[in-house]
Motif scaffolding. Structure first.
Motif, PDB file in Angstrom:
ATOM      1  N   LYS A 127       0.853  -1.150   0.107  1.00  0.00           N
ATOM      2  CA  LYS A 127       0.068   0.016   0.022  1.00  0.00           C
ATOM      3  C   LYS A 127       0.959   1.204  -0.198  1.00  0.00           C
ATOM      4  N   LEU A 128       1.863   1.362   0.685  1.00  0.00           N
ATOM      5  CA  LEU A 128       2.862   2.398   0.860  1.00  0.00           C
ATOM      6  C   LEU A 128       3.623   2.360  -0.586  1.00  0.00           C
ATOM      7  N   ARG A 129       3.905   1.651  -1.270  1.00  0.00           N
ATOM      8  CA  ARG A 129       4.544   1.707  -2.312  1.00  0.00           C
ATOM      9  C   ARG A 129       3.849   2.306  -3.505  1.00  0.00           C
ATOM     10  N   ASN A 130       2.517   1.786  -3.307  1.00  0.00           N
ATOM     11  CA  ASN A 130       1.423   2.217  -4.419  1.00  0.00           C
ATOM     12  C   ASN A 130       1.124   3.839  -4.222  1.00  0.00           C
ATOM     13  N   GLN A 131       1.061   4.293  -2.930  1.00  0.00           N
ATOM     14  CA  GLN A 131       0.549   5.629  -2.558  1.00  0.00           C
ATOM     15  C   GLN A 131       1.983   6.483  -3.115  1.00  0.00           C
ATOM     16  N   ASN A 132       3.057   5.956  -2.635  1.00  0.00           N
ATOM     17  CA  ASN A 132       4.136   6.711  -3.180  1.00  0.00           C
ATOM     18  C   ASN A 132       4.348   6.797  -4.797  1.00  0.00           C
ATOM     19  N   GLY A 133       4.086   5.705  -5.358  1.00  0.00           N
ATOM     20  CA  GLY A 133       4.154   5.726  -6.859  1.00  0.00           C
ATOM     21  C   GLY A 133       2.906   6.699  -7.538  1.00  0.00           C
ATOM     22  N   LEU A 134       1.998   6.680  -6.938  1.00  0.00           N
ATOM     23  CA  LEU A 134       0.771   8.026  -7.266  1.00  0.00           C
ATOM     24  C   LEU A 134       1.477   9.283  -6.966  1.00  0.00           C
TER      25      LEU A 134
ATOM     26  N   THR B 115      -5.625  -2.208  -9.782  1.00  0.00           N
ATOM     27  CA  THR B 115      -6.020  -1.854  -8.786  1.00  0.00           C
ATOM     28  C   THR B 115      -4.956  -1.614  -7.602  1.00  0.00           C
ATOM     29  N   MET B 116      -3.909  -2.126  -7.612  1.00  0.00           N
ATOM     30  CA  MET B 116      -2.808  -1.999  -6.763  1.00  0.00           C
ATOM     31  C   MET B 116      -1.309  -2.413  -7.479  1.00  0.00           C
ATOM     32  N   HIS B 117      -0.715  -1.393  -7.316  1.00  0.00           N
ATOM     33  CA  HIS B 117       0.816  -1.381  -8.248  1.00  0.00           C
ATOM     34  C   HIS B 117       1.791  -1.573  -6.936  1.00  0.00           C
ATOM     35  N   CYS B 118       2.389  -2.588  -7.172  1.00  0.00           N
ATOM     36  CA  CYS B 118       3.404  -2.909  -5.981  1.00  0.00           C
ATOM     37  C   CYS B 118       4.679  -2.262  -6.065  1.00  0.00           C
ATOM     38  N   HIS B 119       4.990  -1.706  -7.357  1.00  0.00           N
ATOM     39  CA  HIS B 119       6.312  -1.147  -7.629  1.00  0.00           C
ATOM     40  C   HIS B 119       7.572  -1.732  -7.348  1.00  0.00           C
ATOM     41  N   HIS B 120       7.674  -2.870  -7.682  1.00  0.00           N
ATOM     42  CA  HIS B 120       9.225  -3.559  -7.286  1.00  0.00           C
ATOM     43  C   HIS B 120       9.860  -2.758  -8.061  1.00  0.00           C
ATOM     44  N   LEU B 121       9.478  -1.867  -9.112  1.00  0.00           N
ATOM     45  CA  LEU B 121      10.315  -0.621  -9.649  1.00  0.00           C
ATOM     46  C   LEU B 121       9.295   0.367 -10.050  1.00  0.00           C
ATOM     47  N   TYR B 122       9.730   1.657  -9.782  1.00  0.00           N
ATOM     48  CA  TYR B 122       9.113   2.790 -10.338  1.00  0.00           C
ATOM     49  C   TYR B 122       9.908   3.272 -11.655  1.00  0.00           C
ATOM     50  N   ILE B 123       9.293   3.174 -12.506  1.00  0.00           N
ATOM     51  CA  ILE B 123       9.853   3.229 -14.216  1.00  0.00           C
ATOM     52  C   ILE B 123       9.184   4.768 -14.595  1.00  0.00           C
ATOM     53  N   PHE B 124      10.054   5.538 -15.063  1.00  0.00           N
ATOM     54  CA  PHE B 124       9.812   6.800 -15.831  1.00  0.00           C
ATOM     55  C   PHE B 124      10.430   6.721 -16.966  1.00  0.00           C
ATOM     56  N   LYS B 125       9.899   7.532 -18.097  1.00  0.00           N
ATOM     57  CA  LYS B 125      10.749   7.513 -19.451  1.00  0.00           C
ATOM     58  C   LYS B 125      11.542   8.867 -19.231  1.00  0.00           C
TER      59      LYS B 125
END
Length: 405
Positions: free
Chosen positions: A264-271, A293-303
């Motif tokens: 949940k924390l990773r998802n919130q931080n990703g948003l 409906t839930m992203h667990c962000h094993h990685l946060y990726i940007f272009k």
């Protein structure tokens, strides 16, 4: 270059450190208890492996789980149990870890690479059907970075072409697609517990399924081909010893208790990072709104668009960003089909036809991601605070301002 950049002696934009793995004396005591018991392996008199398998299956909303030594083996178990035979073709993406494709080769089958969606870096459903032949038997969608694939579209294609779907969920512990845990949606779902993963015991893997026949086969393959109705020296299938240890199982059971809160924390931080980075010229987060409906962000990726950073090469940008204290990585240097394994056809298998060639394969989106665009922020950094996320954005702005001077 101005001295304010950390790479050149200035202060870091990010002062926080992000430890991984996260544990306390609860895990230490649980593992110590197993050590003191003297029950370290098979037969698992402690029952801890079975307990964890049941806990993980329940967590994912699946009926069955088979643990094993790593996430590569869990994929291989699923492929063989799903009936993949020599010379069959299996569709998957080229933007993933080598095991997604090498396990197909280990099963004497042929990997077929289909390009990724530029919005998500996941397997692009719009390009799958053009790759299907009479020899195609399965699709492996990889929920890359913890972002759910478009499972409705993939399952629809699979149903129409009578294909198996094996989810590679090595990055996707706790992530969801339309309210369902990833890994529980296809015929089988494979997870890794390697040290970088969101749920870890250093090494290990597991495969889940709702299919009783698949479960029976995978459990046998994991345990030297034994079946419940046989005796100790009766071996029915060509399995090996791929068993998880009780020490790993008890560690995973305790780590699993932390997973929901961390996800949940990773998802919130990703948003939040999506909002913060979207306002920076030349930085484009991968998109949401594709069913996750839930992203667990094993990685946060940007272009990354170097044109907005005075043509600063991606590798140099990532070096500067890491110096500023952001746990980051440039990602894969090239797609899987450019690996020596495929270019030199070092398959060491009898069943792959001579016509299987990767010399002419081109997946433009994957090649752009590797060479020019993709920047990864690592999962343990996504457990930081809102202030940490703001510092990540500040670090990128700091680099952009410096190179524009």
């Amino acid at each position: 270059m101005p001295e304010s950049l950390a790479l050149h002696g200035g202060p870091k934009a990010v002062q926080t450190t992000f430890p991984w793995p996260i544990f306390d004396e609860t895990e230490v005591q649980a593992v110590a208890d197993v050590i003191r018991s003297g029950q370290w392996g098979n037969p698992d008199c402690t029952g801890l492996v079975e307990v964890f398998e049941r806990e993980f299956a329940n967590y994912c909303g699946a009926k069955y789980a088979v643990s094993c030594v790593n996430g590569s083996v869990s994929l291989r178990l699923a492929l063989i149990a799903c009936g993949i035979t020599p010379g069959d073709e299996v569709i998957g993406p080229p933007y993933t870890f080598i095991a997604t494709a090498s396990t197909i080769i280990e099963a004497n089958a042929v990997p077929v690479f289909v390009d990724i969606d530029p919005e998500t870096y996941n397997l692009d459903p719009a390009k799958i059907e053009a790759a299907i032949t009479p020899r195609t038997k399965a699709i492996i969608p990889v929920h890359f970075a913890g972002q759910a694939c478009d499972m409705d579209a993939i399952l629809d294609i699979a149903k129409r072409h009578n294909l198996r779907v094996i989810e590679d969920a090595a990055h996707a512990h706790g992530a969801e697609y339309k309210g369902r845990k990833l890994g529980s949606i296809g015929d089988a779902g494979s997870f890794s517990f390697q040290s970088s993963k969101n749920l870890t015991s250093g090494e290990g893997g597991i495969v889940i399924t709702n299919d009783a026949d698949l479960y029976r086969k995978m459990a046998s393959l994991r345990n030297v081909g034994r079946l419940p109705e046989g005796a100790w020296y009766d071996h029915f299938l060509p399995g090996c010893n791929y068993r998880l240890t009780p020490m790993q199982a008890v560690l995973l059971s305790h780590q699993l208790k932390r997973l929901d809160e961390q996800t949940k924390l990773r998802n919130q931080n990703g948003l939040l990072l999506n909002e913060l980075l979207s306002s920076i010229e030349g930085i484009t987060p991968l998109t949401r709104g594709h069913g996750e409906t839930m992203h667990c962000h094993h990685l946060y990726i940007f272009k990354y668009d170097s044109a907005r950073f005075q043509n600063l090469p991606k590798e140099k940008f990532v070096e500067m960003l890491a110096a500023e204290g952001v746990p980051c990585f440039k990602g894969y240097p090239y797609p899987l089909y450019k690996q020596p394994l495929f270019q030199e056809k070092n398959f060491m298998c009898y069943a792959l036809p001579e016509t299987a060639s990767y010399a002419e394969v081109v997946c433009p989106v994957a090649e752009r991601a590797c060479g020019e665009e993709a920047v990864w922020i690592l999962q343990h950094a996504m457990l930081g605070t809102r202030e940490d996320m703001a510092a990540f954005a500040l670090a990128i702005r700091k680099i952009q301002n410096a190179v524009r001077i």
